[in-house]
Design an enzyme around this catalytic site. Structure first.
Site, PDB file in Angstrom:
ATOM      1  N   LYS A  77      23.242 -26.286 -15.778  1.00 29.80           N
ATOM      2  CA  LYS A  77      23.517 -26.325 -17.225  1.00 29.80           C
ATOM      3  C   LYS A  77      22.669 -25.272 -17.935  1.00 29.80           C
ATOM      4  CE  LYS A  77      23.738 -29.622 -21.097  1.00 29.80           C
ATOM      5  NZ  LYS A  77      23.536 -31.024 -21.524  1.00 29.80           N
ATOM      6  N   SER A 155      27.304 -33.304 -24.035  1.00 31.00           N
ATOM      7  CA  SER A 155      27.177 -31.861 -24.100  1.00 31.00           C
ATOM      8  C   SER A 155      27.297 -31.172 -22.737  1.00 31.00           C
ATOM      9  CB  SER A 155      25.816 -31.512 -24.713  1.00 31.00           C
ATOM     10  OG  SER A 155      24.760 -31.951 -23.857  1.00 31.00           O
ATOM     11  N   SER A 179      25.121 -37.523 -22.860  1.00 35.08           N
ATOM     12  CA  SER A 179      25.652 -36.204 -22.497  1.00 35.08           C
ATOM     13  C   SER A 179      25.857 -35.952 -21.010  1.00 35.08           C
ATOM     14  CB  SER A 179      24.752 -35.103 -23.072  1.00 35.08           C
ATOM     15  OG  SER A 179      24.951 -34.994 -24.455  1.00 35.08           O
TER      16      SER A 179
END
Length: 492
Positions: A77, A155, A179
């Site tokens: 990420k 997210s 998330s």
């Protein structure tokens, strides 16, 4: 079977036997990534680093020195600092930023011989539930209904889409209010948020420091257990990292939960909850009961205050954390007109660098921390948070081993359906997940079925603090009973 479709556990065993090499595995993933531009999951590709790490992993495997993650290709990420590789938190304000250091989590993975395929798209500064606030544009869910493009959730949307589409064997995610778990549910994969303090936050771009926690996003519960074991460590560089032994999570997957007590919170039965979510929940209860668990109705009375408390605490901490982005030391800096000074530079840089959702949350956070409103909002939210934590403590003190709830209030929705409308409607996506962050507990999302449209739905299990091994075992039982094997049909 294409090599990129392997699970971590299957790849590990094949690598150990010499049936394949990490280089072959990595090349298969890199080839898949090249053809998956339509998903917009990978935003900074690192093929040279990946192949170099894969060769080193193959040498380690040959020499007999191979930890479980050795040779496994991963997506990272864009919130994790990766030395010499762009780390932008999907924001214009960090354009061009390449850290001189490695986050503790990624360092742990590289020390174990894992391979970095590149950086994954996400909501800007991890603020969002649909992955539409990224400076790179939205990620597209590999699952599709008709011709509608769907959100992968947020997210950690890039991580979820990449794992679901088999672009990598697993990915790192972060979870501040759901998330990891919400995108995992939207894409039919497994995502675990560990206990707060179990995984180091050092080198992870901060959103809300008392809530953020990194975790793995994988194709199976066994893979989550393997990868989490490598990600965890006590870290003196993170003052909230706890010095607690990391057990062998994979060895704890016994599949035996006989006599365990599973709590079903009445407050999670929301008014207007879709019948499909209700039915999935009932199915999950039946599966755990059939496995020998005792089902107990419980109450978490402060649940109704969780969302408002979260959306005071998280923006307050964000407004404080994001004050460091000023255009002075790194990242984007606005061009100034003649006669403009340092204050103009701060204002222009932030106006140009931060997207609309980040600006919204920074303004909310600054407001609730301001002199006249600190007690009315922030202090009150902190007190509510303490009550939410106490609810869970009381339930676990009664002998409850895990709590079963839905992971999300719906399946994946269309891109653009919520972002441009009422932002509060988007925030409601976190209704089942934020309590876990507020209380600092471990939580996992397991894919357990498809809705009428053929989209994946997940169930969430919440565990006792520091009992990730037991939580993973409950999730393993649920996974085995559900037998979820659906994959998105390839259209990208």
């Amino acid at each position: 079977m294409s090599l990129n479709k392997l699970t971590i556990s299957a790849a590990r065993d094949a690598l150990a036997k010499g049936d394949l090499t990490s280089v072959e595995l990595t090349e298969a993933c890199l080839g898949e990534i090249e053809g998956a531009g339509a998903l917009n999951a990978f935003v900074h590709k690192t093929p040279e680093i990946a192949l170099e790490q894969a060769k080193a992993a193959d040498a380690r495997i040959k020499s007999g020195d191979a930890p479980a993650m050795c040779g496994i290709p991963l997506g990272i990420k864009d919130l994790f600092a990766t030395k010499g590789v762009a780390t932008q938190a999907a924001s214009h304000i960090l354009e061009g930023f390449k850290p001189e250091y490695e986050s503790t989590v990624t360092q742990n993975l590289w020390d174990a011989g894992a391979v970095m395929l590149g950086k994954l798209n996400m909501d800007e500064f991890a603020m969002g539930s649909s992955n539409e606030s990224a400076c790179y544009g939205p990620v597209v869910n590999p699952w599709k209904v008709d011709d509608r493009q769907l959100t992968p959730g947020g997210s950690s949307g890039g991580s979820a889409a990449a794992v679901a589409a088999d672009l990598c064997l697993a990915a790192t995610g972060t979870d501040t209010g759901g998330s990891i778990r919400q995108p995992a549910a939207f894409t039919g994969i497994v995502g675990i948020k560990p206990t707060y303090g179990r995984v180091s936050r050092w080198g992870v771009v901060a959103f809300a420091s008392s809530l953020d926690q990194a975790g793995p996003m994988t194709k199976s519960v066994r893979d989550a257990a393997i990868m989490l074991g490598t990600m965890c460590s006590h870290d003196p560089k993170d003052s909230t990292s706890t010095e607690i032994a990391v057990p062998d999570f994979e060895a704890m997957l016994t599949g035996d939960i006989r006599g365990k007590k599973i709590g079903i919170p009445k407050e999670y039965r929301l008014e207007g909850m879709p019948a499909e979510i209700e039915k999935l929940w009932e199915n999950g209860i039946a599966m755990l009961k059939d496995a020998g668990a005792e089902i107990v109705d419980i109450s978490l009375p402060q649940t109704k205050y969780a969302l408002p408390a979260y959306y005071v605490v998280a923006p307050a901490e964000a407004s404080s954390n994001l004050a460091r982005y000023d255009g002075v030391r790194y990242g984007h800096r606005a061009k100034l007109a003649a006669g403009e000074g340092i204050t103009d530079m701060y204002e222009k840089t932030r106006a140009e660098g931060f997207g609309a959702e980040v600006q919204r949350r920074v303004m909310i956070g600054t407001y609730v921390l301001s002199a006249g409103f600190y007690d009315a909002y922030y202090n009150r939210a902190r007190k509510v948070r303490a009550l939410i934590k106490r609810d869970f403590e009381q339930v676990f003190a009664q002998g409850i081993d895990a709590i079963l709830t839905p992971a999300t209030p719906s399946s994946a929705f269309g891109l653009g359906e919520m972002a441009d409308a009422d932002p509060v409607a988007m925030y409601l996506n976190d209704v089942f997940t934020v309590t876990v962050n507020l209380a600092g507990l471990p939580g996992i999302s397991v894919p357990c079925g498809l809705d009428a449209k053929g989209l994946p739905l997940g169930l969430q299990l919440i565990g006792r603090p520091w009992e990730e091994g037991e939580l993973l075992n409950h999730a393993y039982v649920l996974e085995q009973a559900a037998g979820f094997a659906a994959k998105p049909k390839k259209w990208w």
